[in-house]
Scaffold this motif. Structure first.
Motif, PDB file in Angstrom:
ATOM      1  N   ALA A   1       0.998  -1.262  -0.086  1.00 44.55           N
ATOM      2  CA  ALA A   1      -0.071   0.023   0.129  1.00 44.55           C
ATOM      3  C   ALA A   1       0.905   1.222  -0.058  1.00 44.55           C
ATOM      4  O   ALA A   1       1.829   1.673   0.735  1.00 44.55           O
ATOM      5  CB  ALA A   1      -0.854  -0.049   0.998  1.00 44.55           C
ATOM      6  N   LYS A   2       0.698   2.052  -1.168  1.00 49.83           N
ATOM      7  CA  LYS A   2       1.395   3.527  -1.083  1.00 49.83           C
ATOM      8  C   LYS A   2       1.582   4.129   0.237  1.00 49.83           C
ATOM      9  O   LYS A   2       2.430   5.078   0.695  1.00 49.83           O
ATOM     10  CB  LYS A   2       0.578   4.285  -2.331  1.00 49.83           C
ATOM     11  N   ASP A   3       0.126   4.298   0.953  1.00 48.63           N
ATOM     12  CA  ASP A   3       0.087   4.880   2.237  1.00 48.63           C
ATOM     13  C   ASP A   3       0.373   4.123   3.524  1.00 48.63           C
ATOM     14  O   ASP A   3       0.264   4.608   4.472  1.00 48.63           O
ATOM     15  CB  ASP A   3      -1.383   5.701   2.192  1.00 48.63           C
ATOM     16  N   ALA A   4       1.153   3.278   3.284  1.00 52.51           N
ATOM     17  CA  ALA A   4       1.469   2.214   4.350  1.00 52.51           C
ATOM     18  C   ALA A   4       2.244   3.121   5.408  1.00 52.51           C
ATOM     19  O   ALA A   4       3.011   4.054   5.112  1.00 52.51           O
ATOM     20  CB  ALA A   4       2.398   1.141   4.170  1.00 52.51           C
TER      21      ALA A   4
ATOM     22  N   ASP B   1      -1.808  -4.276   4.428  1.00 53.35           N
ATOM     23  CA  ASP B   1      -1.917  -2.604   4.073  1.00 53.35           C
ATOM     24  C   ASP B   1      -0.943  -1.821   4.965  1.00 53.35           C
ATOM     25  O   ASP B   1      -0.654  -0.748   4.417  1.00 53.35           O
ATOM     26  CB  ASP B   1      -3.315  -2.189   3.981  1.00 53.35           C
ATOM     27  N   ASP B   2      -0.547  -2.225   6.186  1.00 54.47           N
ATOM     28  CA  ASP B   2       0.432  -1.482   7.038  1.00 54.47           C
ATOM     29  C   ASP B   2       1.773  -1.409   6.201  1.00 54.47           C
ATOM     30  O   ASP B   2       2.848  -0.758   6.867  1.00 54.47           O
ATOM     31  CB  ASP B   2       0.420  -2.022   8.292  1.00 54.47           C
ATOM     32  N   LEU B   3       2.288  -2.156   5.378  1.00 53.35           N
ATOM     33  CA  LEU B   3       3.699  -2.315   4.705  1.00 53.35           C
ATOM     34  C   LEU B   3       3.761  -1.794   3.348  1.00 53.35           C
ATOM     35  O   LEU B   3       3.091  -2.518   2.663  1.00 53.35           O
ATOM     36  CB  LEU B   3       4.186  -3.826   4.959  1.00 53.35           C
ATOM     37  N   LEU B   4       4.620  -1.402   2.974  1.00 59.91           N
ATOM     38  CA  LEU B   4       5.158  -1.059   1.574  1.00 59.91           C
ATOM     39  C   LEU B   4       6.666  -1.440   1.424  1.00 59.91           C
ATOM     40  O   LEU B   4       7.486  -1.234   2.188  1.00 59.91           O
ATOM     41  CB  LEU B   4       5.040   0.264   1.257  1.00 59.91           C
ATOM     42  N   PHE B   5       6.604  -2.496   0.543  1.00 62.56           N
ATOM     43  CA  PHE B   5       8.084  -3.204   0.695  1.00 62.56           C
ATOM     44  C   PHE B   5       8.854  -2.598  -0.664  1.00 62.56           C
ATOM     45  O   PHE B   5       8.044  -2.438  -2.100  1.00 62.56           O
ATOM     46  CB  PHE B   5       7.754  -4.861   0.491  1.00 62.56           C
ATOM     47  N   VAL B   6      10.016  -2.286  -0.628  1.00 61.08           N
ATOM     48  CA  VAL B   6      10.657  -1.712  -1.684  1.00 61.08           C
ATOM     49  C   VAL B   6      11.984  -2.508  -2.046  1.00 61.08           C
ATOM     50  O   VAL B   6      12.632  -2.760  -0.746  1.00 61.08           O
ATOM     51  CB  VAL B   6      11.176  -0.208  -1.429  1.00 61.08           C
ATOM     52  N   PHE B   7      12.437  -3.008  -3.111  1.00 60.93           N
ATOM     53  CA  PHE B   7      13.681  -3.463  -3.235  1.00 60.93           C
ATOM     54  C   PHE B   7      14.507  -2.775  -4.181  1.00 60.93           C
ATOM     55  O   PHE B   7      14.376  -2.229  -5.276  1.00 60.93           O
ATOM     56  CB  PHE B   7      13.330  -4.796  -4.058  1.00 60.93           C
TER      57      PHE B   7
END
Lengths: 174, 153
Positions: free
Chosen positions: A15-18, A49-55
């Protein structure tokens, strides 16, 4: 501190707004990253939705000769909107990241192979991988996996229980 | 650690089994001295592998990296070959730890160097230093920030 901050140029999942943005600097051929891969999947599932994961890519080529190639393959898959599918496939097939192995994965994901084969030779994609690496070095990444939580480095235990516990702690109202 | 803005003490150590390197030979280049406890140990090899991968960024700032530990020249040779290092490792082996002592980074209890970094300018003046907790890989960001800062002046 993370430099540059997470932007639309990054590969994001969730979620973008996480509340929590968890970023990993990783290397597809690094065994520790391979160990972290299923842990992160479970954490993503738990936090929803509490997390936005980025790699971001952090291949150490002299230790892992196939790492740059694998990272470029993930970026080539992104051009066909299959970044995360390739990301997962690479970690799940860490034992064979030869060019033949990677082409097999591309085929199984239904990628346009002619385009993929041409894209994995594009210098722009190598440059993107190198830019990721440089941003990691400048952000203080000292090995992989290198984690950042809301742009702050996280050096603590990232095994499932302690990592989830730490992240959940960030969700509690202060 | 030695104070900043002084001349880095001269030394001469084996870089290969039959060749010594003196610090003064590197004049005209910036020099990163990376003292580390031991070849082969986990944290050190990660740190040196990381620096190996960041050499091109160091070179952009006209900086040469030199690794220093108390391991012998033969041990260094095997370690560098195994990890495919493209930079020099110096053996502070005989008398043991003499250069590390000169730079105030010798650990008498362990009989090894501490994990410490010095960045020298083109004239051999110490411009930045960092003593890392022994078990922690300090990364390369501090070195690159220091080199960037030196470019501004």
């Amino acid at each position: 501190m993370l430099k540059p901050p997470v932007s639309e140029k990054d590969h994001e999942q969730g979620a973008k707004d996480a509340t929590i943005v968890l970023l990993e600097y990783g290397d597809y051929q690094c065994p520790h990253c391979g160990h972290a891969y299923p842990i992160l999947k479970k954490i993503q599932k738990q936090l929803g939705d509490d997390l936005l994961f980025v790699f971001r890519n952090f291949p150490i080529e002299e230790s892992h000769p196939d790492a740059v190639k694998a990272a470029v393959a993930s970026e080539a898959a992104a051009l066909q909107n299959k970044y995360w599918q390739m990301h997962d496939a690479l970690f799940e097939h860490q034992y064979d990241l030869s060019i033949d192995g990677i082409l097999k994965l591309a085929k199984s994901l239904g990628l346009d192979l002619r385009k993929f084969t041409s894209d994995i030779q594009q210098s722009e994609l190598f440059q993107k991988v190198e830019n990721d690496f440089e941003s990691g070095v400048r952000s203080g990444v000292n090995g992989t996996p290198g984690f950042f939580i809301n742009a702050q480095p996280y050096y603590e235990d990232w095994e499932y229980d302690p990592f989830l516990h730490h992240l959940k702690g960030l969700l509690r109202p202060k | 650690m030695l104070p900043l803005h002084i001349s880095a003490p001269e030394f001469s150590l084996f870089a290969t089994p039959d060749q010594k390197l003196s610090l003064s030979e590197l004049k005209g280049k910036r020099v990163i001295l990376a003292f580390y406890p031991a070849d082969w140990s986990v944290v050190c090899s990660d740190q040196m592998s990381l620096y190996n991968a960041t050499l091109k960024f160091f070179h952009k700032y006209n900086a040469e990296l030199v690794g220093i530990s108390v391991d012998s020249k033969w041990c260094h040779m095997a370690f560098a070959k195994d990890r495919k290092f493209h930079f020099t490792l110096l053996a502070d082996f005989n008398p043991k730890g003499a250069v590390s002592r000169l730079y105030d980074v010798y650990d008498d209890v362990e009989g090894e160097c501490k994990r410490a970094l010095y960045v020298l300018d083109e004239n051999g003046i110490i411009r930045w230093s960092y003593l890392s907790p022994v078990g922690i890989n300090p990364g390369a960001d501090g070195i690159l920030d220091a080199l960037e800062e030196m470019n501004k002046k």
